[in-house]
Write a protein that holds these residues in place. Structure first.
Motif, PDB file in Angstrom:
ATOM      1  N   SER A 279       0.677  -1.162  -0.070  1.00 56.33           N
ATOM      2  CA  SER A 279      -0.063   0.091  -0.015  1.00 56.33           C
ATOM      3  C   SER A 279       0.711   1.210  -0.034  1.00 56.33           C
ATOM      4  CB  SER A 279      -0.927  -0.011   1.139  1.00 56.33           C
ATOM      5  OG  SER A 279      -2.027  -1.091   1.175  1.00 56.33           O
TER       6      SER A 279
ATOM      7  N   ALA B   8       2.556   1.720  -3.522  1.00 56.01           N
ATOM      8  CA  ALA B   8       1.520   1.901  -4.447  1.00 56.01           C
ATOM      9  C   ALA B   8       1.008   3.461  -4.382  1.00 56.01           C
ATOM     10  CB  ALA B   8       0.009   1.253  -3.929  1.00 56.01           C
ATOM     11  N   GLY B   9       1.138   4.154  -2.926  1.00 55.59           N
ATOM     12  CA  GLY B   9       1.114   5.611  -3.001  1.00 55.59           C
ATOM     13  C   GLY B   9       2.370   6.293  -3.468  1.00 55.59           C
TER      14      GLY B   9
ATOM     15  N   VAL C 123      -0.055   4.592  -8.137  1.00 54.97           N
ATOM     16  CA  VAL C 123      -1.066   3.579  -8.816  1.00 54.97           C
ATOM     17  C   VAL C 123      -1.705   2.699  -7.684  1.00 54.97           C
ATOM     18  CG1 VAL C 123       0.581   3.180 -10.596  1.00 54.97           C
ATOM     19  CG2 VAL C 123       0.830   1.737  -8.407  1.00 54.97           C
ATOM     20  N   THR C 124      -2.973   2.118  -8.241  1.00 60.08           N
ATOM     21  CA  THR C 124      -3.690   1.484  -7.291  1.00 60.08           C
ATOM     22  C   THR C 124      -2.982  -0.012  -6.958  1.00 60.08           C
ATOM     23  OG1 THR C 124      -4.424  -0.215  -9.065  1.00 60.08           O
ATOM     24  CG2 THR C 124      -5.593   1.829  -8.936  1.00 60.08           C
ATOM     25  N   LEU C 125      -3.679  -0.419  -5.765  1.00 61.58           N
ATOM     26  CA  LEU C 125      -2.903  -1.544  -5.097  1.00 61.58           C
ATOM     27  C   LEU C 125      -2.741  -2.701  -5.853  1.00 61.58           C
ATOM     28  CD1 LEU C 125      -1.658  -2.839  -2.335  1.00 61.58           C
ATOM     29  CD2 LEU C 125      -3.802  -3.148  -1.777  1.00 61.58           C
ATOM     30  N   GLN C 126      -3.701  -2.950  -6.697  1.00 59.37           N
ATOM     31  CA  GLN C 126      -3.763  -4.139  -7.781  1.00 59.37           C
ATOM     32  C   GLN C 126      -2.575  -3.924  -8.457  1.00 59.37           C
ATOM     33  OE1 GLN C 126      -7.378  -4.872  -9.953  1.00 59.37           O
ATOM     34  NE2 GLN C 126      -6.441  -6.715 -10.691  1.00 59.37           N
ATOM     35  N   THR C 127      -2.274  -2.765  -9.263  1.00 55.71           N
ATOM     36  CA  THR C 127      -1.380  -2.486 -10.068  1.00 55.71           C
ATOM     37  C   THR C 127       0.069  -2.640  -9.504  1.00 55.71           C
ATOM     38  OG1 THR C 127      -2.762  -0.925 -11.317  1.00 55.71           O
ATOM     39  CG2 THR C 127      -0.388  -0.658 -11.837  1.00 55.71           C
ATOM     40  N   ALA C 128       0.113  -2.153  -8.291  1.00 56.61           N
ATOM     41  CA  ALA C 128       1.180  -2.258  -7.480  1.00 56.61           C
ATOM     42  C   ALA C 128       1.804  -3.618  -7.114  1.00 56.61           C
ATOM     43  CB  ALA C 128       1.132  -1.354  -6.244  1.00 56.61           C
ATOM     44  N   SER C 129       0.772  -4.514  -7.195  1.00 54.67           N
ATOM     45  CA  SER C 129       1.299  -6.027  -6.920  1.00 54.67           C
ATOM     46  C   SER C 129       1.858  -6.586  -8.023  1.00 54.67           C
ATOM     47  CB  SER C 129       0.012  -6.597  -6.425  1.00 54.67           C
ATOM     48  OG  SER C 129      -0.769  -6.320  -5.098  1.00 54.67           O
TER      49      SER C 129
END
Length: 226
Positions: A35, A38-39, A43-49
């Motif tokens: 998280s 991602a910040g 990007v979104t958390l899903q994209t960050a993953s």
């Protein structure tokens, strides 16, 4: 078919803006959650993953689990050294991502570079050690001299313990703001840790900046004068 190391894979991993922002955030030396990264990447958390999975598969980051939480950090010192050198190269070419902001003077004065001291104070420290004959430089290679070992021991650092580590004792790292080298390696990390443990300095919250107290700065400048 071409043979030898494939730098295109590393270039592709680092070259993506979101992943570059994640790696830059991890240059602070702290393990961060998905998280938080991602910040940092915007990007979104899903994209960050997805990005984190690619960085981990490429050997640039490592995952740490603590209870139900997962944290990510740079895989090792080699990654930190690579990123700082790329930052220095980009700065030398005028390729800066943002305009200087309120924290810029503090970052240029003293900041953490993965696990060691960078900025003006980091460069000053290496310059003084070299000028005093405590560190010998051969190009980008650095070595602690017998006189340097005595000096570092007097500061209160256990050199015997540092020498048992697999990573180099001394290394140089190109400083992106000063355009000259600062000290990295196990010794660079130990010196920064000593300054913080002795109350000379502390890390600013949510920043790579290292803030020296008035007394800490006085002691640091006395130990490493110009």
């Amino acid at each position: 078919m071409k043979e030898g190391p494939d730098i295109s894979q590393i270039g592709a991993l680092i070259g993506d803006p979101a992943r570059a922002n994640m790696l830059t955030a991890l240059m602070g030396g702290q393990a961060l959650t998905a998280s938080e990264l991602a910040g940092a990447a915007g990007v979104t958390l899903q994209t960050a993953s997805t990005h984190l999975s690619r960085l981990e598969a490429g050997g640039l980051i490592a995952q740490r689990k603590q209870g139900r939480h997962r944290y990510f950090a740079l895989a090792d010192d080699e990654v930190g050294l690579l990123l700082e050198n790329i930052m220095g190269f980009a700065a030398n070419r005028g390729l800066m991502r943002t305009r200087p902001g309120p924290k810029d003077p503090a970052l240029r004065k003293a900041r953490v570079c993965y696990n060691h001291l960078a900025g003006d104070f980091g460069v000053r420290m290496l310059d003084r050690l070299v000028a005093d004959g405590d560190v010998a430089l051969d190009g980008e290679e650095a070595a602690l001299t017998p006189a340097g070992e005595a000096r570092i021991a007097a500061i209160g650092i256990d050199l015997a313990a540092l020498k048992t580590q697999r990573r180099p004792l001394c290394r140089t790292c190109l400083d992106w703001s000063e355009r000259r080298s600062h000290l990295s390696g196990a010794l660079g990390e130990a010196l920064l840790a000593r300054f913080i443990a002795d109350g000379w300095a502390k890390r600013e919250k949510d920043s790579r900046a290292i803030r020296f107290t008035a007394e800490g700065e006085r002691r640091f400048l006395a130990l490493f004068p110009e």
